[in-house]
Design a protein around this motif. Structure first.
Motif, mmCIF file in Angstrom:
data_model
loop_
_atom_site.group_PDB
_atom_site.id
_atom_site.type_symbol
_atom_site.label_atom_id
_atom_site.label_comp_id
_atom_site.label_asym_id
_atom_site.label_seq_id
_atom_site.Cartn_x
_atom_site.Cartn_y
_atom_site.Cartn_z
ATOM 1 N N THR A 2 -18.066 0.527 5.690
ATOM 2 C CA THR A 2 -17.080 0.452 4.634
ATOM 3 C C THR A 2 -16.551 -0.962 4.520
ATOM 4 O O THR A 2 -16.166 -1.565 5.513
ATOM 5 C CB THR A 2 -15.902 1.416 4.908
ATOM 6 N N THR A 3 -16.536 -1.489 3.305
ATOM 7 C CA THR A 3 -16.008 -2.829 3.058
ATOM 8 C C THR A 3 -14.902 -2.722 2.029
ATOM 9 O O THR A 3 -15.054 -2.039 1.026
ATOM 10 C CB THR A 3 -17.111 -3.766 2.527
ATOM 11 N N THR A 4 -13.794 -3.388 2.269
ATOM 12 C CA THR A 4 -12.691 -3.383 1.329
ATOM 13 C C THR A 4 -12.497 -4.771 0.751
ATOM 14 O O THR A 4 -12.404 -5.742 1.489
ATOM 15 C CB THR A 4 -11.383 -2.922 2.002
ATOM 16 N N VAL A 5 -12.420 -4.868 -0.569
ATOM 17 C CA VAL A 5 -12.131 -6.122 -1.238
ATOM 18 C C VAL A 5 -10.701 -6.055 -1.740
ATOM 19 O O VAL A 5 -10.357 -5.164 -2.512
ATOM 20 C CB VAL A 5 -13.111 -6.355 -2.413
ATOM 21 N N ASP A 6 -9.851 -6.958 -1.288
ATOM 22 C CA ASP A 6 -8.426 -6.904 -1.624
ATOM 23 C C ASP A 6 -8.099 -7.747 -2.841
ATOM 24 O O ASP A 6 -8.700 -8.786 -3.068
ATOM 25 C CB ASP A 6 -7.575 -7.400 -0.443
ATOM 26 N N ASP A 7 -7.116 -7.291 -3.603
ATOM 27 C CA ASP A 7 -6.596 -8.042 -4.743
ATOM 28 C C ASP A 7 -5.083 -8.012 -4.632
ATOM 29 O O ASP A 7 -4.423 -7.143 -5.188
ATOM 30 C CB ASP A 7 -7.065 -7.404 -6.049
ATOM 31 N N ASN A 8 -4.530 -8.932 -3.866
ATOM 32 C CA ASN A 8 -3.110 -8.904 -3.581
ATOM 33 C C ASN A 8 -2.258 -9.352 -4.755
ATOM 34 O O ASN A 8 -1.030 -9.198 -4.737
ATOM 35 C CB ASN A 8 -2.810 -9.796 -2.368
ATOM 36 N N ALA A 9 -2.894 -9.908 -5.784
ATOM 37 C CA ALA A 9 -2.121 -10.425 -6.919
ATOM 38 C C ALA A 9 -1.662 -9.322 -7.857
ATOM 39 O O ALA A 9 -0.762 -9.512 -8.662
ATOM 40 C CB ALA A 9 -2.953 -11.436 -7.695
ATOM 41 N N ALA A 72 -17.221 2.625 -4.391
ATOM 42 C CA ALA A 72 -16.045 3.373 -4.831
ATOM 43 C C ALA A 72 -14.948 2.384 -5.210
ATOM 44 O O ALA A 72 -14.402 1.693 -4.344
ATOM 45 C CB ALA A 72 -15.565 4.314 -3.732
ATOM 46 N N VAL A 73 -14.628 2.315 -6.496
ATOM 47 C CA VAL A 73 -13.628 1.374 -7.014
ATOM 48 C C VAL A 73 -12.291 2.093 -7.144
ATOM 49 O O VAL A 73 -12.219 3.168 -7.748
ATOM 50 C CB VAL A 73 -14.073 0.810 -8.375
ATOM 51 N N GLU A 74 -11.229 1.503 -6.585
ATOM 52 C CA GLU A 74 -9.896 2.103 -6.684
ATOM 53 C C GLU A 74 -8.829 1.008 -6.635
ATOM 54 O O GLU A 74 -8.714 0.285 -5.642
ATOM 55 C CB GLU A 74 -9.671 3.097 -5.549
ATOM 56 N N PRO A 75 -8.015 0.870 -7.706
ATOM 57 C CA PRO A 75 -7.004 -0.190 -7.738
ATOM 58 C C PRO A 75 -5.678 0.154 -7.070
ATOM 59 O O PRO A 75 -4.917 -0.745 -6.726
ATOM 60 C CB PRO A 75 -6.803 -0.415 -9.232
ATOM 61 N N ALA A 76 -5.362 1.433 -6.894
ATOM 62 C CA ALA A 76 -4.057 1.825 -6.346
ATOM 63 C C ALA A 76 -4.083 1.755 -4.827
ATOM 64 O O ALA A 76 -4.891 2.433 -4.181
ATOM 65 C CB ALA A 76 -3.692 3.228 -6.809
ATOM 66 N N LYS A 81 -6.005 3.429 0.601
ATOM 67 C CA LYS A 81 -5.873 3.637 2.044
ATOM 68 C C LYS A 81 -6.533 4.949 2.457
ATOM 69 O O LYS A 81 -7.264 5.016 3.457
ATOM 70 C CB LYS A 81 -4.395 3.651 2.435
ATOM 71 N N LYS A 82 -6.276 6.013 1.707
ATOM 72 C CA LYS A 82 -6.872 7.312 2.007
ATOM 73 C C LYS A 82 -8.382 7.279 1.773
ATOM 74 O O LYS A 82 -9.163 7.879 2.523
ATOM 75 C CB LYS A 82 -6.240 8.397 1.140
ATOM 76 N N LEU A 83 -8.792 6.577 0.720
ATOM 77 C CA LEU A 83 -10.207 6.462 0.385
ATOM 78 C C LEU A 83 -10.986 5.799 1.516
ATOM 79 O O LEU A 83 -12.074 6.256 1.894
ATOM 80 C CB LEU A 83 -10.348 5.664 -0.908
ATOM 81 N N VAL A 84 -10.448 4.736 2.082
ATOM 82 C CA VAL A 84 -11.116 4.034 3.178
ATOM 83 C C VAL A 84 -11.265 4.954 4.383
ATOM 84 O O VAL A 84 -12.324 4.999 5.029
ATOM 85 C CB VAL A 84 -10.344 2.751 3.551
ATOM 86 N N ARG A 85 -10.216 5.713 4.688
ATOM 87 C CA ARG A 85 -10.290 6.627 5.833
ATOM 88 C C ARG A 85 -11.342 7.712 5.609
ATOM 89 O O ARG A 85 -12.116 8.037 6.523
ATOM 90 C CB ARG A 85 -8.915 7.259 6.099
ATOM 91 N N ARG A 86 -11.382 8.262 4.405
ATOM 92 C CA ARG A 86 -12.370 9.305 4.124
ATOM 93 C C ARG A 86 -13.790 8.756 4.133
ATOM 94 O O ARG A 86 -14.730 9.445 4.521
ATOM 95 C CB ARG A 86 -12.072 9.961 2.780
ATOM 96 N N ALA A 87 -13.950 7.511 3.701
ATOM 97 C CA ALA A 87 -15.278 6.908 3.668
ATOM 98 C C ALA A 87 -15.869 6.787 5.067
ATOM 99 O O ALA A 87 -17.099 6.808 5.236
ATOM 100 C CB ALA A 87 -15.211 5.538 3.002
ATOM 101 N N VAL A 94 -20.865 3.671 2.014
ATOM 102 C CA VAL A 94 -19.807 3.553 1.017
ATOM 103 C C VAL A 94 -19.189 2.164 1.093
ATOM 104 O O VAL A 94 -18.805 1.701 2.170
ATOM 105 C CB VAL A 94 -18.706 4.617 1.227
ATOM 106 N N GLN A 95 -19.053 1.516 -0.054
ATOM 107 C CA GLN A 95 -18.324 0.259 -0.173
ATOM 108 C C GLN A 95 -17.102 0.520 -1.042
ATOM 109 O O GLN A 95 -17.230 0.961 -2.184
ATOM 110 C CB GLN A 95 -19.178 -0.835 -0.808
ATOM 111 N N VAL A 96 -15.933 0.254 -0.514
ATOM 112 C CA VAL A 96 -14.686 0.453 -1.236
ATOM 113 C C VAL A 96 -14.258 -0.884 -1.839
ATOM 114 O O VAL A 96 -14.144 -1.891 -1.130
ATOM 115 C CB VAL A 96 -13.582 1.007 -0.318
ATOM 116 N N VAL A 97 -14.010 -0.884 -3.137
ATOM 117 C CA VAL A 97 -13.690 -2.116 -3.854
ATOM 118 C C VAL A 97 -12.351 -1.970 -4.563
ATOM 119 O O VAL A 97 -12.115 -0.984 -5.263
ATOM 120 C CB VAL A 97 -14.791 -2.459 -4.883
ATOM 121 N N ASP A 98 -11.491 -2.945 -4.385
ATOM 122 C CA ASP A 98 -10.196 -2.991 -5.047
ATOM 123 C C ASP A 98 -10.372 -3.690 -6.394
ATOM 124 O O ASP A 98 -10.496 -4.920 -6.460
ATOM 125 C CB ASP A 98 -9.216 -3.763 -4.160
#
Length: 223
Positions: A2-9, A72-76, A81-87, A94-98
């Protein structure tokens, strides 16, 4: 993996965060009555590379039984957080993308299938999102969707009246979105497989439509 791409802006509204935090609890009854069989029907036979736009907390993840990989793209942030845990709990890669649907940080012609379930009602710029989905789909690809649409008749008029208030209370959901028209305007051929009117019926989100949308070839441009 699982990889998460953050968008802190990106800034999220207080109501949006609240809605994301309690969404699973609010939809638990519907999930038990008709959500799980529907997900099995929709996703169990999908193959190849799959993109899910607005994957939420990951309710669909266990049902991709034959897919090769999933982005799996999710902006919220609360949902993600829940998506990453389930992945972490599924055998699928699964790659999780913000990111938002209107601006997907993904290459052209990359996916066999794009999945949207109960998300296109929340997109701010629907034509831009549908154009982005079209861009990342392979020429032979398909968009698989399950979404609520504006109801005809008196219920639709009620949705028109309630839409501004509901949008603020329900994480940006447009109660009266004319989704099927938007698909066609964006150059998709739409096939409706099922119209679902589960009970109890709430005027803000009925009926639901399950279907597929295939991008039509763009008209040739003249020099």
């Amino acid at each position: 993996m699982t990889t998460t791409v953050d968008d802190n802006a990106r800034l999220e509204s207080r109501s949006g965060k609240f809605f994301a935090r309690y969404y699973d609890a609010m939809t638990q009854r519907a999930e038990e009555k008709w959500g799980r069989p529907l997900r099995t029907l929709m996703f169990g036979e999908l193959t190849g590379r799959v993109l899910e736009v607005g994957a939420g907390s990951g309710a669909n993840l266990p049902y991709y039984a034959k897919a090769d990989s999933l982005v799996a793209v999710e902006p919220a942030s609360e949902m993600r957080k829940k998506l990453v845990r389930r992945a972490e709990d599924v055998p699928l890669d699964v790659q999780v993308v913000d990111a938002r649907a209107e601006r997907l940080p993904l290459p052209d012609d990359a996916f066999d299938t794009v999945v949207c379930t109960l998300v296109l009602c929340t997109v701010t710029d629907l034509p831009a999102a549908l154009d982005e989905i079209r861009r990342v789909l392979r020429p032979s690809g398909q968009l698989v969707f399950f979404e609520h649409v504006r109801s005809p008749g008196a219920v639709g008029l009620v949705q028109d009246v309630l839409a501004p208030l509901w949008r603020r209370a329900a994480g940006g959901c447009h109660a009266n979105r004319r989704l099927l028209t938007a698909f066609r305007d964006a150059g998709y051929q739409v096939r409706i497989h099922e119209v679902v009117r589960p009970w109890p019926r709430y005027p803000t989100n009925t009926p639901y439509v399950r279907g597929t949308a295939v991008p039509l070839p763009r008209p040739a441009t003249r020099d």
